[in-house]
Design a protein around this motif. Sequence first.
Motif, PDB file in Angstrom:
ATOM      1  N   TYR A  49     -36.188  38.425   4.801  1.00 27.68           N
ATOM      2  CA  TYR A  49     -36.247  36.806   4.219  1.00 27.68           C
ATOM      3  C   TYR A  49     -35.023  36.969   4.351  1.00 27.68           C
ATOM      4  O   TYR A  49     -34.004  37.339   5.018  1.00 27.68           O
ATOM      5  N   LEU A  50     -34.821  34.920   3.956  1.00 30.64           N
ATOM      6  CA  LEU A  50     -33.810  34.770   4.176  1.00 30.64           C
ATOM      7  C   LEU A  50     -32.705  34.501   3.277  1.00 30.64           C
ATOM      8  O   LEU A  50     -32.752  35.021   2.209  1.00 30.64           O
ATOM      9  N   PRO A  51     -31.636  35.131   3.717  1.00 28.05           N
ATOM     10  CA  PRO A  51     -30.800  35.356   2.880  1.00 28.05           C
ATOM     11  C   PRO A  51     -30.472  34.640   1.566  1.00 28.05           C
ATOM     12  O   PRO A  51     -30.428  33.163   2.150  1.00 28.05           O
ATOM     13  N   VAL A  52     -29.160  34.754   0.536  1.00 25.74           N
ATOM     14  CA  VAL A  52     -28.691  34.168   0.173  1.00 25.74           C
ATOM     15  C   VAL A  52     -27.215  34.489   0.119  1.00 25.74           C
ATOM     16  O   VAL A  52     -26.725  35.612   0.522  1.00 25.74           O
ATOM     17  N   TYR A  53     -26.462  33.535   0.077  1.00 21.64           N
ATOM     18  CA  TYR A  53     -25.499  32.727   0.350  1.00 21.64           C
ATOM     19  C   TYR A  53     -24.569  33.047  -1.178  1.00 21.64           C
ATOM     20  O   TYR A  53     -24.563  31.898  -2.159  1.00 21.64           O
ATOM     21  N   PHE A  54     -23.027  32.984  -1.616  1.00 20.63           N
ATOM     22  CA  PHE A  54     -22.203  32.842  -2.279  1.00 20.63           C
ATOM     23  C   PHE A  54     -20.941  33.500  -2.968  1.00 20.63           C
ATOM     24  O   PHE A  54     -20.077  33.910  -1.387  1.00 20.63           O
ATOM     25  N   ASN A  55     -20.092  33.565  -3.394  1.00 23.06           N
ATOM     26  CA  ASN A  55     -18.504  33.594  -3.479  1.00 23.06           C
ATOM     27  C   ASN A  55     -18.307  32.619  -2.065  1.00 23.06           C
ATOM     28  O   ASN A  55     -17.702  32.774  -0.971  1.00 23.06           O
TER      29      ASN A  55
END
Length: 189
Positions: free
Chosen positions: A141-147
């Motif tokens: 799946y397409l990743p999610v980004y944070f920080n």
Amino acid sequence: VLAVMLTGCASSKMVIHPMPPEATSMDGAIIAAIGDYVRNGNIDGWPGISGYDSNPKFTAMSAGPITGNILVDASYWAEKKFSVRMSPILTKELQSRNDNRVSFAGVIPRDPLLLTSTNVVTPPEMDAYSIWGKHRYISPYLPVYFNQASNALLIAWTGPSEHGALAMFYLGQKSNKWAVVKGYEIGFM
């Protein structure tokens, strides 16, 4: 401010980094980092894909819409294994990025060990040996980004597997290079 909480000794806010619904070069760099992680033998003991060639095939299409069941499993294991608490905002970003199947073909780095296929593999087609031979595959799946986009979380179908297995990868970025901090196989679905 879009934020989730990081559990552990010290709680801190993690800013979600919104991404477009199509695959980006950053997504391609994430896939390359996971390819390195797999090639280095880090998932040899995972029952879903043990006993196969260490060179993974990444599907050139994303796994597509993400189900509620996957989100429940991902939320549980992200907190348990990675100390990442998936807030409704992080979950919404993951769902919005994975509303449709999108092409990775233009963003996967030209690495001879990252073999692409147009197949999207999800149960019940997980055991498609005629297509995959002795190769492991990762149907992400397409990743999610944070920080502030210094960390990412990617969920993927992995196999070949008789019943289907999900994997999660927690990645970090240092000096503009991505690396897998930790990977975990969620288990048979």
